[in-house]
Design an enzyme around this catalytic site. Sequence first.
Site, mmCIF file in Angstrom:
data_model
loop_
_atom_site.group_PDB
_atom_site.id
_atom_site.type_symbol
_atom_site.label_atom_id
_atom_site.label_comp_id
_atom_site.label_asym_id
_atom_site.label_seq_id
_atom_site.Cartn_x
_atom_site.Cartn_y
_atom_site.Cartn_z
ATOM 1 N N CYS A 173 32.472 20.324 -46.094
ATOM 2 C CA CYS A 173 31.930 20.229 -44.732
ATOM 3 C C CYS A 173 30.592 20.963 -44.567
ATOM 4 O O CYS A 173 29.639 20.421 -44.002
ATOM 5 C CB CYS A 173 32.948 20.777 -43.740
ATOM 6 S SG CYS A 173 33.725 22.319 -44.264
ATOM 7 N N VAL B 64 41.858 16.333 -39.733
ATOM 8 C CA VAL B 64 40.855 15.368 -40.220
ATOM 9 C C VAL B 64 41.382 13.939 -40.062
ATOM 10 O O VAL B 64 40.650 13.042 -39.634
ATOM 11 C CB VAL B 64 40.480 15.655 -41.692
ATOM 12 C CG1 VAL B 64 39.563 14.565 -42.239
ATOM 13 C CG2 VAL B 64 39.810 17.028 -41.821
ATOM 14 N N HIS C 255 30.776 24.188 -37.474
ATOM 15 C CA HIS C 255 30.166 25.135 -38.409
ATOM 16 C C HIS C 255 28.685 25.297 -38.055
ATOM 17 O O HIS C 255 27.983 24.302 -37.846
ATOM 18 C CB HIS C 255 30.242 24.598 -39.841
ATOM 19 C CG HIS C 255 31.599 24.701 -40.484
ATOM 20 N ND1 HIS C 255 32.707 25.197 -39.859
ATOM 21 C CD2 HIS C 255 32.003 24.369 -41.751
ATOM 22 C CE1 HIS C 255 33.744 25.168 -40.691
ATOM 23 N NE2 HIS C 255 33.345 24.665 -41.846
#
Length: 330
Positions: A125, A13, A238
Amino acid sequence: NLHVGVIGATGAVGVELINVMFDRKFPVGELTLFASERSAGKTVETKFGTKTVALFSVEEAKQCDIVFLAVSGDFAKEYAPKIAEGALVIDNSSAFRLNDDVPLIVPEINGHLAKTAKLIANPNCTTAIAAVALWPLHQAFGLKKVIVSTYQAASGAGQPGMNELREGLAAGLAGKPVPAEVFSSPLAFNVIPHIDTFQDNGYTREEMKVTWETRKIFGAPDLPVSCTAVRIPTERTHSEAIVVETEKVVTPEAAREVLAKAKGVKLVDDPANNKYPMPLTATEQYDVEVGRIRTNLIFGDHGLELFVAGDQLLKGAALNAVQIAEASIA
Ligand code: HSE
């Protein structure tokens, strides 16, 4: 121009935070990368040039205008409030997300909250990615129930997760045992229906984050949200299949019209030509892909289904954090 600090700059990240700030021309005057003793002193190549990682100290971090925390919740719990005495802190962990006095921000939805806060939480997220698609639908049709099934990438467990997936794929192809140190079971050639720890109600913490955080971001404390969170062997995007029941009548055409104009959304909805949201196309993109929109058979004209795919390291983490910083100075 601002003095920006990044704590955890060498993690997956942290690296993206620096890339996104550079690419979006965030007004960085000075950039200080902080790490623990293990990484302090290392030099890293960034888009802002070669940087030597500094040993973290509260006093140094407090001197920054904005500090991004891309580290564990335990670290954030201990140090974020202290750093926030001097700098605006944007924390990527779950440590403060549900605190009443800490705004939880997805800038497309509640970015105005960034203007006054000293400590801001960046959402989970899965939640942030779903929220950009669900918020415009909530505004247009009123969400009554939300049911989410996720297909989460290895990057949710950081660089070690991505490494374990690659090693696992290589090991499996070579006929060797697939490792499972980062994940609870081997991820390569598998699907793991379990992310994070189980709660008493049979949901995992990752799943309950989607419920708790969506409610807070939407200002809808009673909105029924149920999630099943599953890890699949993709690298960093995702995907989520979402079913909603709505207050108002909704058609796929009306929903497409709303989503086509929504900020942070890229409508990709052409099943006849096999064009719909996929990790392959959503990876490294800022917008969350939304498509496969159809009427839900159970809820009828008050129900909708959609499929979303969003880069976990971008809208799911670094991009959202930088957008929060942008909103704080807008
Ligand atoms: N907990 C998420 C996951 C990532 O494991 O995919 C962080 O929001």
